[in-house]
Design a protein around this motif. Structure first.
Motif, PDB file in Angstrom:
ATOM      1  N   ARG A  95       0.825  -1.214   0.000  1.00  0.00           N
ATOM      2  CA  ARG A  95       0.000   0.000   0.000  1.00  0.00           C
ATOM      3  C   ARG A  95       0.858   1.263   0.000  1.00  0.00           C
ATOM      4  O   ARG A  95       0.521   2.247  -0.670  1.00  0.00           O
ATOM      5  N   ARG A  96       1.975   1.250   0.722  1.00  0.00           N
ATOM      6  CA  ARG A  96       2.871   2.410   0.687  1.00  0.00           C
ATOM      7  C   ARG A  96       3.453   2.603  -0.706  1.00  0.00           C
ATOM      8  O   ARG A  96       3.536   3.714  -1.218  1.00  0.00           O
ATOM      9  N   TRP A  97       3.825   1.482  -1.317  1.00  0.00           N
ATOM     10  CA  TRP A  97       4.342   1.544  -2.689  1.00  0.00           C
ATOM     11  C   TRP A  97       3.278   2.079  -3.637  1.00  0.00           C
ATOM     12  O   TRP A  97       3.541   2.968  -4.454  1.00  0.00           O
ATOM     13  N   ALA A  98       2.057   1.549  -3.531  1.00  0.00           N
ATOM     14  CA  ALA A  98       0.967   1.978  -4.412  1.00  0.00           C
ATOM     15  C   ALA A  98       0.667   3.457  -4.225  1.00  0.00           C
ATOM     16  O   ALA A  98       0.419   4.176  -5.202  1.00  0.00           O
ATOM     17  N   ARG A  99       0.709   3.928  -2.991  1.00  0.00           N
ATOM     18  CA  ARG A  99       0.430   5.341  -2.715  1.00  0.00           C
ATOM     19  C   ARG A  99       1.421   6.237  -3.456  1.00  0.00           C
ATOM     20  O   ARG A  99       1.039   7.212  -4.100  1.00  0.00           O
ATOM     21  N   ARG A 100       2.716   5.897  -3.371  1.00  0.00           N
ATOM     22  CA  ARG A 100       3.727   6.715  -4.047  1.00  0.00           C
ATOM     23  C   ARG A 100       3.556   6.669  -5.564  1.00  0.00           C
ATOM     24  O   ARG A 100       3.607   7.693  -6.237  1.00  0.00           O
ATOM     25  N   ARG A 101       3.336   5.474  -6.105  1.00  0.00           N
ATOM     26  CA  ARG A 101       3.218   5.339  -7.557  1.00  0.00           C
ATOM     27  C   ARG A 101       1.959   6.004  -8.095  1.00  0.00           C
ATOM     28  O   ARG A 101       1.959   6.555  -9.192  1.00  0.00           O
ATOM     29  N   LEU A 102       0.880   5.939  -7.351  1.00  0.00           N
ATOM     30  CA  LEU A 102      -0.361   6.570  -7.797  1.00  0.00           C
ATOM     31  C   LEU A 102      -0.209   8.080  -7.915  1.00  0.00           C
ATOM     32  O   LEU A 102      -0.731   8.687  -8.849  1.00  0.00           O
ATOM     33  N   ILE A 109       0.511   3.088 -13.565  1.00  0.00           N
ATOM     34  CA  ILE A 109       0.327   2.049 -12.562  1.00  0.00           C
ATOM     35  C   ILE A 109      -1.056   1.402 -12.667  1.00  0.00           C
ATOM     36  O   ILE A 109      -1.219   0.209 -12.410  1.00  0.00           O
ATOM     37  N   VAL A 110      -2.068   2.165 -13.069  1.00  0.00           N
ATOM     38  CA  VAL A 110      -3.401   1.583 -13.241  1.00  0.00           C
ATOM     39  C   VAL A 110      -3.368   0.535 -14.356  1.00  0.00           C
ATOM     40  O   VAL A 110      -3.910  -0.566 -14.207  1.00  0.00           O
ATOM     41  N   PHE A 111      -2.732   0.870 -15.482  1.00  0.00           N
ATOM     42  CA  PHE A 111      -2.664  -0.080 -16.594  1.00  0.00           C
ATOM     43  C   PHE A 111      -1.813  -1.292 -16.229  1.00  0.00           C
ATOM     44  O   PHE A 111      -2.161  -2.429 -16.551  1.00  0.00           O
ATOM     45  N   THR A 112      -0.688  -1.058 -15.577  1.00  0.00           N
ATOM     46  CA  THR A 112       0.183  -2.172 -15.198  1.00  0.00           C
ATOM     47  C   THR A 112      -0.513  -3.106 -14.217  1.00  0.00           C
ATOM     48  O   THR A 112      -0.516  -4.330 -14.396  1.00  0.00           O
ATOM     49  N   ALA A 113      -1.121  -2.534 -13.185  1.00  0.00           N
ATOM     50  CA  ALA A 113      -1.741  -3.342 -12.144  1.00  0.00           C
ATOM     51  C   ALA A 113      -2.929  -4.141 -12.648  1.00  0.00           C
ATOM     52  O   ALA A 113      -3.224  -5.215 -12.121  1.00  0.00           O
ATOM     53  N   ARG A 114      -3.637  -3.667 -13.658  1.00  0.00           N
ATOM     54  CA  ARG A 114      -4.812  -4.387 -14.178  1.00  0.00           C
ATOM     55  C   ARG A 114      -4.460  -5.787 -14.643  1.00  0.00           C
ATOM     56  O   ARG A 114      -5.273  -6.702 -14.600  1.00  0.00           O
ATOM     57  N   THR A 126      -6.076   1.343  -2.529  1.00  0.00           N
ATOM     58  CA  THR A 126      -5.252   2.476  -2.107  1.00  0.00           C
ATOM     59  C   THR A 126      -5.698   3.763  -2.786  1.00  0.00           C
ATOM     60  O   THR A 126      -5.738   4.830  -2.155  1.00  0.00           O
ATOM     61  N   ALA A 127      -6.047   3.679  -4.069  1.00  0.00           N
ATOM     62  CA  ALA A 127      -6.521   4.865  -4.786  1.00  0.00           C
ATOM     63  C   ALA A 127      -7.771   5.431  -4.114  1.00  0.00           C
ATOM     64  O   ALA A 127      -7.917   6.654  -3.981  1.00  0.00           O
ATOM     65  N   GLY A 128      -8.663   4.552  -3.689  1.00  0.00           N
ATOM     66  CA  GLY A 128      -9.848   5.016  -2.982  1.00  0.00           C
ATOM     67  C   GLY A 128      -9.507   5.638  -1.652  1.00  0.00           C
ATOM     68  O   GLY A 128     -10.001   6.713  -1.305  1.00  0.00           O
ATOM     69  N   ALA A 129      -8.629   4.978  -0.885  1.00  0.00           N
ATOM     70  CA  ALA A 129      -8.237   5.495   0.425  1.00  0.00           C
ATOM     71  C   ALA A 129      -7.524   6.839   0.302  1.00  0.00           C
ATOM     72  O   ALA A 129      -7.644   7.691   1.191  1.00  0.00           O
ATOM     73  N   GLU A 130      -6.795   7.028  -0.803  1.00  0.00           N
ATOM     74  CA  GLU A 130      -6.072   8.280  -1.038  1.00  0.00           C
ATOM     75  C   GLU A 130      -6.950   9.362  -1.646  1.00  0.00           C
ATOM     76  O   GLU A 130      -6.486  10.461  -1.920  1.00  0.00           O
ATOM     77  N   LYS A 191       9.141  -5.557 -11.437  1.00  0.00           N
ATOM     78  CA  LYS A 191       9.825  -4.426 -10.815  1.00  0.00           C
ATOM     79  C   LYS A 191       8.896  -3.240 -10.629  1.00  0.00           C
ATOM     80  O   LYS A 191       9.091  -2.420  -9.741  1.00  0.00           O
ATOM     81  N   ARG A 192       7.876  -3.145 -11.483  1.00  0.00           N
ATOM     82  CA  ARG A 192       6.931  -2.018 -11.383  1.00  0.00           C
ATOM     83  C   ARG A 192       5.931  -2.228 -10.269  1.00  0.00           C
ATOM     84  O   ARG A 192       5.313  -1.269  -9.830  1.00  0.00           O
ATOM     85  N   VAL A 193       5.726  -3.464  -9.861  1.00  0.00           N
ATOM     86  CA  VAL A 193       4.710  -3.729  -8.849  1.00  0.00           C
ATOM     87  C   VAL A 193       5.283  -4.312  -7.563  1.00  0.00           C
ATOM     88  O   VAL A 193       4.545  -4.802  -6.732  1.00  0.00           O
ATOM     89  N   THR A 194       6.612  -4.219  -7.398  1.00  0.00           N
ATOM     90  CA  THR A 194       7.242  -4.708  -6.181  1.00  0.00           C
ATOM     91  C   THR A 194       7.642  -3.519  -5.333  1.00  0.00           C
ATOM     92  O   THR A 194       8.328  -2.613  -5.816  1.00  0.00           O
ATOM     93  N   PRO A 195       7.221  -3.471  -4.079  1.00  0.00           N
ATOM     94  CA  PRO A 195       7.607  -2.357  -3.229  1.00  0.00           C
ATOM     95  C   PRO A 195       9.110  -2.198  -3.161  1.00  0.00           C
ATOM     96  O   PRO A 195       9.849  -3.166  -3.198  1.00  0.00           O
ATOM     97  N   ASP A 196       9.563  -0.956  -3.075  1.00  0.00           N
ATOM     98  CA  ASP A 196      10.984  -0.681  -2.958  1.00  0.00           C
ATOM     99  C   ASP A 196      11.517  -1.272  -1.670  1.00  0.00           C
ATOM    100  O   ASP A 196      10.813  -1.362  -0.663  1.00  0.00           O
ATOM    101  N   PRO A 197      12.810  -1.646  -1.644  1.00  0.00           N
ATOM    102  CA  PRO A 197      13.368  -2.323  -0.459  1.00  0.00           C
ATOM    103  C   PRO A 197      13.214  -1.518   0.819  1.00  0.00           C
ATOM    104  O   PRO A 197      13.049  -2.076   1.895  1.00  0.00           O
ATOM    105  N   GLU A 198      13.288  -0.174   0.716  1.00  0.00           N
ATOM    106  CA  GLU A 198      13.254   0.606   1.936  1.00  0.00           C
ATOM    107  C   GLU A 198      11.897   0.667   2.591  1.00  0.00           C
ATOM    108  O   GLU A 198      11.746   1.171   3.686  1.00  0.00           O
ATOM    109  N   VAL A 199      10.829   0.195   1.892  1.00  0.00           N
ATOM    110  CA  VAL A 199       9.517   0.220   2.512  1.00  0.00           C
ATOM    111  C   VAL A 199       9.249  -1.074   3.256  1.00  0.00           C
ATOM    112  O   VAL A 199       8.268  -1.186   3.936  1.00  0.00           O
TER     113      VAL A 199
END
Length: 199
Positions: A95-102, A109-114, A126-130, A191-199
């Motif tokens: 969710r933290r990753w999705a928040r940043r990418r959104l 990210i919408v097209f990739t995640a579909r 996450t898009a709704g929560a944001e 790589k586009r849908v994997t959270p960054d290591p620091e998260v």
């Protein structure tokens, strides 16, 4: 006998409602075979002329969009942290990753995640929560759902055209090809849908 069963499924008045239900359910539960259902029905359409291929694409796209939109509104109206699974380390990181990418590249990210089951659920919630702007976000979801439905249907139709005299093989191979392509696509987009290591 199996050929007759496939023909009965293809020509049944319940074919398109079944397809809609499977694709809609796939928006919430990754174990429901939405992708393979679209591919199989597209193959049946070419083999038996029913249901119409245009209807398969349209129903699949509408069901996918409906599921994504419902996920978005669930995230917008319900505190998803109340669910235990949403508080897990993996989901929180996603969710933290999705928040940043959104906020950085919403359309990409919408097209990739579909095309990746777990990712699309997380992104939509996450898009709704944001509180992403609903008109723009849902328009992107609609375009992504249409592209996804065309892609899945193309695989089934293409394989069925190559094997018109072997309907069972055509359906099974088209589903296998769709799963293989899906696996490759998952790896390419990982790589586009994997959270960054620091998260």
């Amino acid at each position: 006998m199996i050929n007759d069963l496939l023909a009965d499924i293809a020509t049944s008045p319940w074919a398109l409602p079944l397809l809609f239900g499977l694709v809609l359910g796939d928006a919430f539960l990754v174990v429901i075979p939405g992708e393979t259902a679209v591919t199989a029905f597209a193959a049946l359409s070419v083999l038996h002329g029913e249901p119409p291929l245009a209807a398969v694409v349209t129903v699949a796209a509408f069901a996918a969009f409906t599921g994504d939109a419902v996920c978005y509104f669930v995230g917008r109206t319900i505190d998803i942290d109340r669910w235990r699974w949403a508080r897990s380390t993996r989901v929180q990181a996603a969710r933290r990753w999705a928040r940043r990418r959104l906020h950085r590249s919403t359309a990409a990210i919408v097209f990739t995640a579909r095309f990746i089951p777990f990712a699309r659920i997380v992104v939509n919630l996450t898009a709704g929560a944001e509180r992403m702007r609903a008109p723009r976000y849902l328009a992107l979801c609609a375009l992504a759902a249409g592209a996804w439905a065309l892609y899945q249907s193309f695989i089934g139709a293409a394989v069925a055209r190559m094997l018109p005299d072997a309907p069972v093989a055509a359906v099974l191979i088209s589903v296998g090809v769709a799963l293989l392509f899906g696996l490759v696509l998952d790896l390419v987009l990982a790589k586009r849908v994997t959270p960054d290591p620091e998260v």
